[in-house]
Every structure is written in C-alpha cells, then in structure tokens.
Design a protein around this motif. Sequence first.
Motif, PDB file in Angstrom:
ATOM      1  N   CYS A 200       0.832  -1.217   0.000  1.00 17.80           N
ATOM      2  CA  CYS A 200       0.000   0.000   0.000  1.00 17.80           C
ATOM      3  C   CYS A 200       0.856   1.252   0.000  1.00 17.80           C
ATOM      4  CB  CYS A 200      -0.919   0.015   1.226  1.00 17.80           C
ATOM      5  SG  CYS A 200      -2.229  -1.190   1.133  1.00 17.80           S
ATOM      6  N   LYS A 201       0.360   2.264  -0.670  1.00 21.55           N
ATOM      7  CA  LYS A 201       1.049   3.545  -0.722  1.00 21.55           C
ATOM      8  C   LYS A 201       0.331   4.525   0.207  1.00 21.55           C
ATOM      9  CE  LYS A 201       3.034   2.974  -5.263  1.00 21.55           C
ATOM     10  NZ  LYS A 201       4.324   2.516  -4.817  1.00 21.55           N
ATOM     11  N   VAL A 202       0.595   4.380   1.489  1.00 14.16           N
ATOM     12  CA  VAL A 202      -0.029   5.253   2.480  1.00 14.16           C
ATOM     13  C   VAL A 202       1.005   6.098   3.218  1.00 14.16           C
ATOM     14  CG1 VAL A 202      -2.068   3.824   2.812  1.00 14.16           C
ATOM     15  CG2 VAL A 202      -0.063   3.405   4.225  1.00 14.16           C
ATOM     16  N   ARG A 203       2.262   5.906   2.873  1.00 11.43           N
ATOM     17  CA  ARG A 203       3.320   6.701   3.503  1.00 11.43           C
ATOM     18  C   ARG A 203       3.326   8.111   2.930  1.00 11.43           C
ATOM     19  NH1 ARG A 203       8.721   3.130   3.430  1.00 11.43           N
ATOM     20  NH2 ARG A 203       9.390   5.176   2.742  1.00 11.43           N
ATOM     21  N   LYS A 204       3.828   9.033   3.691  1.00  8.69           N
ATOM     22  CA  LYS A 204       3.899  10.430   3.250  1.00  8.69           C
ATOM     23  C   LYS A 204       4.740  10.577   1.977  1.00  8.69           C
ATOM     24  CE  LYS A 204       4.547  15.027   5.088  1.00  8.69           C
ATOM     25  NZ  LYS A 204       4.771  15.821   6.278  1.00  8.69           N
ATOM     26  N   ASP A 205       5.782   9.741   1.838  1.00 13.84           N
ATOM     27  CA  ASP A 205       6.637   9.814   0.649  1.00 13.84           C
ATOM     28  C   ASP A 205       6.085   8.989  -0.514  1.00 13.84           C
ATOM     29  OD1 ASP A 205       7.131   7.185   1.407  1.00 13.84           O
ATOM     30  OD2 ASP A 205       9.276   7.498   1.790  1.00 13.84           O
ATOM     31  N   ASN A 206       4.893   8.405  -0.344  1.00 13.59           N
ATOM     32  CA  ASN A 206       4.185   7.627  -1.358  1.00 13.59           C
ATOM     33  C   ASN A 206       4.922   6.353  -1.782  1.00 13.59           C
ATOM     34  OD1 ASN A 206       1.722   7.396  -2.706  1.00 13.59           O
ATOM     35  ND2 ASN A 206       2.648   8.022  -4.642  1.00 13.59           N
ATOM     36  N   ALA A 207       5.853   5.900  -0.957  1.00 10.57           N
ATOM     37  CA  ALA A 207       6.570   4.661  -1.252  1.00 10.57           C
ATOM     38  C   ALA A 207       5.805   3.471  -0.663  1.00 10.57           C
ATOM     39  CB  ALA A 207       7.980   4.730  -0.663  1.00 10.57           C
ATOM     40  N   ASP A 208       6.124   2.276  -1.175  1.00 11.70           N
ATOM     41  CA  ASP A 208       5.550   1.063  -0.600  1.00 11.70           C
ATOM     42  C   ASP A 208       6.077   0.884   0.822  1.00 11.70           C
ATOM     43  OD1 ASP A 208       4.371   0.544  -3.012  1.00 11.70           O
ATOM     44  OD2 ASP A 208       5.652  -1.155  -3.530  1.00 11.70           O
ATOM     45  N   GLY A 209       5.313   0.160   1.620  1.00 14.45           N
ATOM     46  CA  GLY A 209       5.774  -0.207   2.955  1.00 14.45           C
ATOM     47  C   GLY A 209       4.926   0.428   4.034  1.00 14.45           C
ATOM     48  N   VAL A 210       4.426  -0.432   4.901  1.00 15.33           N
ATOM     49  CA  VAL A 210       3.564   0.055   5.983  1.00 15.33           C
ATOM     50  C   VAL A 210       4.086  -0.376   7.349  1.00 15.33           C
ATOM     51  CG1 VAL A 210       1.498   0.099   4.540  1.00 15.33           C
ATOM     52  CG2 VAL A 210       2.033  -1.970   5.846  1.00 15.33           C
ATOM     53  N   GLY A 211       5.321  -0.866   7.380  1.00 20.31           N
ATOM     54  CA  GLY A 211       5.794  -1.474   8.610  1.00 20.31           C
ATOM     55  C   GLY A 211       5.191  -2.871   8.682  1.00 20.31           C
ATOM     56  N   MET A 212       4.595  -3.213   9.786  1.00 19.54           N
ATOM     57  CA  MET A 212       3.939  -4.512   9.914  1.00 19.54           C
ATOM     58  C   MET A 212       2.619  -4.489   9.154  1.00 19.54           C
ATOM     59  SD  MET A 212       2.677  -6.464  13.361  1.00 19.54           S
ATOM     60  CE  MET A 212       1.246  -5.431  13.619  1.00 19.54           C
ATOM     61  N   ALA A 213       2.474  -5.356   8.177  1.00 19.09           N
ATOM     62  CA  ALA A 213       1.242  -5.411   7.386  1.00 19.09           C
ATOM     63  C   ALA A 213       0.132  -6.068   8.192  1.00 19.09           C
ATOM     64  CB  ALA A 213       1.489  -6.207   6.110  1.00 19.09           C
ATOM     65  N   GLY A 214      -1.098  -5.675   7.855  1.00 17.96           N
ATOM     66  CA  GLY A 214      -2.255  -6.332   8.446  1.00 17.96           C
ATOM     67  C   GLY A 214      -3.160  -5.400   9.212  1.00 17.96           C
ATOM     68  N   GLY A 215      -4.264  -5.980   9.674  1.00 19.62           N
ATOM     69  CA  GLY A 215      -5.245  -5.219  10.419  1.00 19.62           C
ATOM     70  C   GLY A 215      -6.129  -4.384   9.519  1.00 19.62           C
ATOM     71  N   CYS A 216      -6.882  -3.519  10.148  1.00 18.94           N
ATOM     72  CA  CYS A 216      -7.804  -2.658   9.419  1.00 18.94           C
ATOM     73  C   CYS A 216      -7.792  -1.269  10.042  1.00 18.94           C
ATOM     74  CB  CYS A 216      -9.212  -3.262   9.480  1.00 18.94           C
ATOM     75  SG  CYS A 216     -10.404  -2.404   8.436  1.00 18.94           S
ATOM     76  N   PRO A 217      -7.641  -0.214   9.235  1.00 18.19           N
ATOM     77  CA  PRO A 217      -7.599   1.153   9.750  1.00 18.19           C
ATOM     78  C   PRO A 217      -8.966   1.836   9.683  1.00 18.19           C
ATOM     79  CG  PRO A 217      -6.957   1.190   7.471  1.00 18.19           C
ATOM     80  CD  PRO A 217      -7.288  -0.252   7.814  1.00 18.19           C
ATOM     81  N   TRP A 218      -9.038   3.013  10.270  1.00 20.60           N
ATOM     82  CA  TRP A 218     -10.233   3.853  10.197  1.00 20.60           C
ATOM     83  C   TRP A 218     -10.158   4.784   8.985  1.00 20.60           C
ATOM     84  CZ3 TRP A 218      -8.729   1.818  14.751  1.00 20.60           C
ATOM     85  CH2 TRP A 218      -9.705   1.429  15.657  1.00 20.60           C
ATOM     86  N   THR A 219      -8.938   5.077   8.538  1.00 22.29           N
ATOM     87  CA  THR A 219      -8.752   6.012   7.428  1.00 22.29           C
ATOM     88  C   THR A 219      -7.872   5.374   6.350  1.00 22.29           C
ATOM     89  OG1 THR A 219      -6.781   7.047   8.390  1.00 22.29           O
ATOM     90  CG2 THR A 219      -8.923   8.024   8.963  1.00 22.29           C
ATOM     91  N   LYS A 220      -8.029   5.837   5.113  1.00 18.81           N
ATOM     92  CA  LYS A 220      -7.241   5.285   4.007  1.00 18.81           C
ATOM     93  C   LYS A 220      -5.762   5.608   4.149  1.00 18.81           C
ATOM     94  CE  LYS A 220     -10.990   5.276   0.664  1.00 18.81           C
ATOM     95  NZ  LYS A 220     -11.525   5.865  -0.580  1.00 18.81           N
ATOM     96  N   ASN A 221      -5.439   6.811   4.601  1.00 22.87           N
ATOM     97  CA  ASN A 221      -4.043   7.232   4.764  1.00 22.87           C
ATOM     98  C   ASN A 221      -3.669   7.170   6.239  1.00 22.87           C
ATOM     99  OD1 ASN A 221      -3.523   7.717   2.008  1.00 22.87           O
ATOM    100  ND2 ASN A 221      -4.597   9.661   2.156  1.00 22.87           N
ATOM    101  N   TRP A 222      -3.728   5.987   6.796  1.00 27.26           N
ATOM    102  CA  TRP A 222      -3.609   5.791   8.234  1.00 27.26           C
ATOM    103  C   TRP A 222      -2.202   5.995   8.793  1.00 27.26           C
ATOM    104  CZ3 TRP A 222      -0.541   1.602   9.468  1.00 27.26           C
ATOM    105  CH2 TRP A 222      -0.319   0.685   8.447  1.00 27.26           C
ATOM    106  N   LEU A 223      -1.233   6.319   7.969  1.00 25.58           N
ATOM    107  CA  LEU A 223       0.093   6.669   8.469  1.00 25.58           C
ATOM    108  C   LEU A 223       0.308   8.187   8.507  1.00 25.58           C
ATOM    109  CD1 LEU A 223       2.351   3.924   6.837  1.00 25.58           C
ATOM    110  CD2 LEU A 223       1.626   4.130   9.221  1.00 25.58           C
ATOM    111  N   THR A 224      -0.745   8.938   8.253  1.00 22.89           N
ATOM    112  CA  THR A 224      -0.674  10.395   8.291  1.00 22.89           C
ATOM    113  C   THR A 224      -1.614  10.910   9.378  1.00 22.89           C
ATOM    114  OG1 THR A 224      -0.214  10.506   5.923  1.00 22.89           O
ATOM    115  CG2 THR A 224      -1.017  12.525   6.977  1.00 22.89           C
ATOM    116  N   PHE A 225      -1.064  11.621  10.347  1.00 25.81           N
ATOM    117  CA  PHE A 225      -1.892  12.174  11.418  1.00 25.81           C
ATOM    118  C   PHE A 225      -2.483  13.496  10.930  1.00 25.81           C
ATOM    119  CE2 PHE A 225      -2.633  14.303  15.553  1.00 25.81           C
ATOM    120  CZ  PHE A 225      -3.521  13.370  16.071  1.00 25.81           C
ATOM    121  N   ASP A 226      -3.777  13.481  10.691  1.00 27.28           N
ATOM    122  CA  ASP A 226      -4.494  14.670  10.236  1.00 27.28           C
ATOM    123  C   ASP A 226      -5.931  14.585  10.762  1.00 27.28           C
ATOM    124  OD1 ASP A 226      -5.788  12.791   8.586  1.00 27.28           O
ATOM    125  OD2 ASP A 226      -4.700  13.392   6.790  1.00 27.28           O
ATOM    126  N   ASN A 227      -6.834  15.332  10.195  1.00 27.10           N
ATOM    127  CA  ASN A 227      -8.224  15.302  10.674  1.00 27.10           C
ATOM    128  C   ASN A 227      -9.132  14.449   9.783  1.00 27.10           C
ATOM    129  OD1 ASN A 227      -8.345  17.079   8.483  1.00 27.10           O
ATOM    130  ND2 ASN A 227      -9.931  18.341   9.436  1.00 27.10           N
TER     131      ASN A 227
END
Length: 196
Positions: free
Chosen positions: A99-126
């Motif tokens: 998934c491309k959810v990192r701020k730099d738009n690169a692959d990699g989410v750390g530990m894969a898995g689970g389910c988030p509340w937001t699509k860009n769950w590695l970005t702290f915003d509103n």
Amino acid sequence: MVYGRVAVAGPQDCVGATSRQGFAGNAGLPDALPPFGCGATTPAEHLRNVFTKKMGFNDQEIVALSGAHTVGRAFKERSGACPFGYGDASASKHTKSTCKVRKDNADGVGMAGGCPWTKNWLTFDNSYFSRYKDAMADDNLLWFPTDEALHTDPGFKPHFDKYAADQNAFFADYARAHKKLSELGAKFEPQGGVKI
C-alpha cells in the motif's frame, strides 16, 4: 512535556483490565462493539462511562482523543472486533505491505495487516472527522458504533464537526487531551515533575 514519571513495578500497577472479550491489556479503553462491558445501552453512554466516569474527560476531550483513530488500526488477534489480522494474507486492502499510504508515497507500511479507520492511516491529520463517510462506505475501513456516536450524539457532534472543518483546532485540542490521558494517575518525582 513533564519528566520524572515514576515507572510501575508491573502490570498490576497499570490502568485497565481484561476486556469482556477476554483480550488483556486494553488499558481501560472502550469496547468496540456491544454488548458493552459497563452495561451501557448506547455507544455514547459507553464512551462517557469509560472516559468521563472513570477518567474525568468531557465530551470535547472524548471526541479529540478519538481522532487518534486517524492513525489507528485494529487486529482480529488483538480485539476480535474486526475480521482483518496479521500479515498481508489477512490485511485489509489499505494495510497490505504494498500500500502507498506513507507520506513519501513509497511502498511499505511497517507490519502489514489489520484494518484502519482512514485510508491514509500513516498520516496524522483530521481525516477521521472529515472523511468519515469513506469508512462508512468501505468494508476495508473501520467504523464502529462508538465512532458513529461521535457524529450523531448531540453532545459529541459539535466537536466532531469542528474538527472536520478545522484541523488546527483538532491538533490543539488533541494535544491537551492526550497530555491529560498520558499523565492520568501518574506519580512524578519530584512531585509535579520537571517541566521542560
């Protein structure tokens, strides 16, 4: 920040207990799904039982703290509240290692898995507040009854709407509420801690 917090001797000194689903270590957090362990009949009542009666938070602080779901994920193995678990094979479409959810738009989410509340769950915003309809329409995002209560309950809704419209207001209120939560029940040496 306040420094000088006294470390606990062991788990017996920590806030929280085993949840009604039998998962240990929920740190006193609310149940994700009914029936609620506190006996509440509505999600809003449950949130207030946990955060107001047990911890002393008001409605605004409860909504602000809930905004942490912006960067949160749930795992089947940890809470039993969602069907998505550890690793790519059990991940939601938003938490796979590609998934491309990192701020730099690169692959990699750390530990894969689970389910988030937001699509860009590695970005702290509103986005938890401003894009909540995404979660309601996407089976690969979380939206629990307690999340729903934040934008439907008359006491919570004004704060939810405020944070949806004003990210800076969310950040300011979240910082104060998180500090309060972090220091809840803490002992400091020297008394009052060292403020920097």
